[in-house]
Structure formats: structure tokens, C-alpha cells
Design an enzyme around this catalytic site. Structure first.
Site, PDB file in Angstrom:
ATOM      1  NE  ARG A  52      -2.129  -0.678   3.705  1.00  0.00           N
ATOM      2  CZ  ARG A  52      -2.512  -0.006   4.790  1.00  0.00           C
ATOM      3  NH1 ARG A  52      -3.639   0.670   4.793  1.00  0.00           N
ATOM      4  NH2 ARG A  52      -1.762   0.000   5.864  1.00  0.00           N
ATOM      5  CB  SER A 113       6.302  -6.888   7.487  1.00  0.00           C
ATOM      6  OG  SER A 113       5.618  -5.700   7.785  1.00  0.00           O
ATOM      7  CG  ASP A 167       4.448  -6.293  11.077  1.00  0.00           C
ATOM      8  OD1 ASP A 167       5.509  -6.486  11.714  1.00  0.00           O
ATOM      9  OD2 ASP A 167       3.799  -7.232  10.585  1.00  0.00           O
TER      10      ASP A 167
END
Length: 421
Positions: A52, A113, A167
Site C-alpha cells: 500500500r 515486514s 509492523d
């Protein structure tokens, strides 16, 4: 808890770090948000088969987020590092144009991540690829540098990468924006990991400055707890079988007993054994998914445990879906019982981990930011953890488990905003 504490201390000390399973990486994130952050920030969230790009507008306490998700095609996941970062840069460039941001200087927070060794707030080297990625020429390289070069090659945007985080850190920062008591972040999803704020005096690995604030967020990478065999006393034959057939045998031992990537498979192995011994599903067809590795998903465990009456609607639906025929109500009871045991164990192990961190920090009142699909969707996980933590946390220490929203987007932007502050 005693073992975990010992192993975490080994990870923090310079003498023992190289042999420690729990790596306790310093993240170089020193300050939490104080509510004064403002401005426009980009965030990039890369942690799986899609990523994203977000525009995060911070205005004191208010946050406005616009985002777009882009796919990473299989050929790029298995191609070269340059192809991967060129693809990401192209998408960032498109996003910047679509949001009329061309010509604006944009600080970017990058959630990445995958296991990394941080060498600075905006410098991290990839330790190894996971989650199906195999891009060549990236392991051991500085991820921010690769992205920066791609942005120069493919766009004419003025984007500056100011922070790279994982994350768990994003989850902590996102919740800390509105809750000043938050100093621990936990991910309970496909994987399992935690981070927390530690005093610099306790971090033997620290090679940065000792300016105020004398603290840094530690990324524990505690999923590897037990890789040295110290948890063998509580592993079962099902854990050992799952490990043997996994893509990383002998690695991530704690994570394999907790996280969403594995929980459904442990349930499947137990049910398979019971069926083989003629204790459930008598006459079950050997062609059904129950006898196939990886075909009993963790979401099934959440669905089955959501049954609250003797009709077992969800359980029956799951059994139909995996192709089990001729099951009885007694079978449904046993299936649900197996699920409750395995998810309770996972919740108790998570609770023991968090309680160890809370006792270690020894603050009178603390919030723990939690994110991840397992915690979000399992009907009992939160309650099971809370009840067990009340038994394990030192008397007099108060704590709250708080669902964190969009750590990997908003959290990354906040790390960037705090760095700019």
C-alpha cells in the site's frame, strides 16, 4: 517466562547476542508521538503479495489517510531486486501524480515486514526473504538505498525516506499517538512478534548516541524463541510433525505454536490422528481435505469457536467445506474441543510473553497495542489473554490490551513525523 526473560537478556547483551535466538534488534526509534506532529507524509507498507501507498495528513491530534493498494505479480516476487523496487517506485510516482503532490517535498515512512538488521533509522539490511519472496540481489543490502535509487531512476518526485520500521513498531506508534501509556506493540497475525521501549542502559548492542531520550524501541523477533531446544519440554508430537514439514524446520519455534500461519494445521494434525484411530469421523473418505497438509485454515478455528449452541452450525459448515461426510454431533463437539485447546495454548503463550515484558518494564500502568488477523477475528483470544495475564503480571501493575488501527500505514507515517519533529 523465566526462560524467555533469560533469552531476551542474552539478545540484548553484546557478548551473547551472536548466539541468542531472540535477536532484540534496536530499531533506532527513540521517541513516541506527543500529539504535536503535523504535515503531509507518505507511507509505504510492504509485507506480502501486495503493498500500500498512503498519504497521511497529520494535524495535531487529527489524522486523515488516503491510500491505494497495488499488486506485486509473482514474476516480480521471484525476479531481481531492481525489478521489485522499480515496480514499487512506479506505483509511488503514479500515486503522487494522482494526488496532485508533484513538486511537494514528501517525507516517507517505510514499513518493511521482513527480518532486517537496522543500522540507523533509515538504514536497514535485509537478513532473509520470507513469505514467498526470492528477489535476488537484496539480502544483505540496505533496503532504503535500493528504494531511493529506484525513485531517482523512475520518478521525478521529491520523496525522502526518513524511517524504515517493521509492523510491530508501526502498531506501537499508531496506538501511542492517542494513548501516552502505550510502550509495547504485539502482532498476532500470520506471524507473531513484539516490540517495546527499553532504557539504553539495558541495551548492550547500542552503538548510537546517548542524547535524550535515553531509550529505544527494541524489535524482539521473539517468534524464534525455542529454536535452541529450550521449549522442547512443552512441545507435542503435533508441533514436531508440523515443524518437520514446514519450509523452515527448527526455526520460529514459538511462532509455530501461536500464529495464524500454523494454528489451523496443528488442529488438522490432531483431528487426522483421531480419525486414523477411529475416534471421530468413522468411515471418513481418505480423499477429503482433512488428510491434506495446509488445507485446514486458521479462519476455520475462529469460525468453529464462534458456535454457541448445540446445533454447531459453523462447525458443520467447515466440515462440509473440507469434504468430511457422515459426521455426528459428538464429532462436532470433539472438533470444537480440539480447537479450544489449541487456541487457548496460543493465547496463554502470548500472554506469558507480554507479562514478561510488563514485569520487566515494571511501570504502574501500561497499554499494549495489538494488531493482526488472529487477534482481530478469533472470538476468544482477547479474553483468554487478558485473564491469563491477570495471573502472571506482578500484583499492582495495571495493563490494557488495545486494538491498534493501521499500524503499518499510520504508524510508519508517525515514525517519519516524529523523526522530522
Amino acid at each position: 517466562m523465566h526462560l524467555l526473560n533469560q533469552e531476551m537478556n542474552n539478545g540484548l547483551k553484546e557478548q551473547t547476542h551472536h548466539v541468542a535466538d531472540i535477536k532484540m534488534f534496536p530499531t533506532f526509534v527513540r521517541s513516541l508521538p506527543d500529539g504535536s506532529e503535523n504535515g503531509d507524509f507518505l507511507a509505504l507498507d510492504l509485507g506480502g503479495t501486495n503493498f500500500r501507498v498512503l498519504l497521511v495528513k497529520l494535524n495535531k491530534g487529527d489524522v486523515d489517510i488516503q491510500s491505494k493498494t497495488y499488486l506485486i505479480p509473482q514474476r516480480i516476487m521471484l525476479g531481481t531486486g531492481q525489478q521489485l523496487f522499480d515496480h514499487i517506485a512506479d506505483c509511488i510516482g503514479k500515486f503522487v501524480r494522482d494526488h496532485d503532490l508533484v513538486g511537494q517535498r514528501l517525507p516517507l515512512g517505510f514499513t518493511f515486514s521482513f527480518p532486517c538488521r537496522q543500522e540507523g533509522l533509515a538504514k536497514a539490511r535485509l537478513s532473509k526473504w520470507t513469505k514467498g519472496f526470492r528477489c535476488e540481489g537484496v539480502v544483505g543490502e540496505n533496503i532504503c538505498h535500493l528504494l531511493h535509487e529506484a525513485l531517482l531512476r523512475r520518478t521525478n518526485c521529491d520523496v525522502e525516506i526518513v524511517a524504515i520500521v517493521n509492523d510491530a513498531v508501526g502498531t506501537l506508534m499508531s496506538a501511542a499517538h492517542t494513548d501516552r501509556q502505550c510502550e509495547i506493540g504485539l502482532i498476532l497475525g500470520t506471524g507473531c512478534n513484539a516490540c517495546y521501549m527499553e532504557k539504553l542502559d539495558n541495551v548492550g548492542l547500542w552503538d548510537g548516541d546517548y542524547d535524550h531520550p535515553e531509550q529505544v524501541i527494541i524489535n524482539t523477533e521473539w517468534g524464534a524463541f525455542g529454536d535452541n531446544g529450550c521449549l522442547d519440554f512443552l512441545r507435542t508430537e503435533y508441533d514436531r510433525e508440523l515443524d518437520t514439514f514446514s519450509i523452515n524446520p527448527g526455526k520460529q519455534v514459538l511462532e509455530k505454536m501461536i500464529s495464524g500461519m500454523y494454528m489451523g494445521e496443528i488442529v488438522r494434525l490432531v483431528l487426522e490422528r483421531l480419525a486414523m484411530e477411529g475416534l471421530i469421523f468413522r468411515g471418513a473418505d481418505r480423499d477429503c481435505y482433512l488428510f491434506e497438509r495446509g488445507k485446514f485454515y486458521t479462519k476455520y478455528v475462529s469460525e468453529i469457536e464462534s458456535d454457541h449452541d448445540e446445533f454447531f452450525r459453523n462447525t458443520k459448515q467447515v466440515l462440509d467445506e473440507i469434504g468430511v461426510e457422515n459426521y455426528t454431533t459428538e464429532d462436532c463437539k470433539i472438533v470444537k474441543y480440539v480447537c479450544t485447546l489449541i487456541s487457548a495454548r496460543a493465547a496463554f503463550l502470548s500472554a506469558a510473553g507480554l507479562s514478561t515484558l510488563i514485569n520487566k518494564k515494571n511501570k504502574s500502568d501500561m497499554t499494549i497495542a495489538v494488531d493482526g488477523s488472529l487477534y482481530r477475528f478469533h472470538p476468544r483470544f482477547h479474553n483468554l489473554m487478558s485473564l491469563k495475564m491477570q495471573e502472571l503480571v506482578k500484583p499492582g501493575l495495571k495493563f490494557r490490551l488495545q486494538l491498534s488501527h493501521d499500524g503499518s500505514g499510520k504508524g510508519a507515517a508517525l515514525v517519519a513525523a516524529v523523526a522530522m519533529r
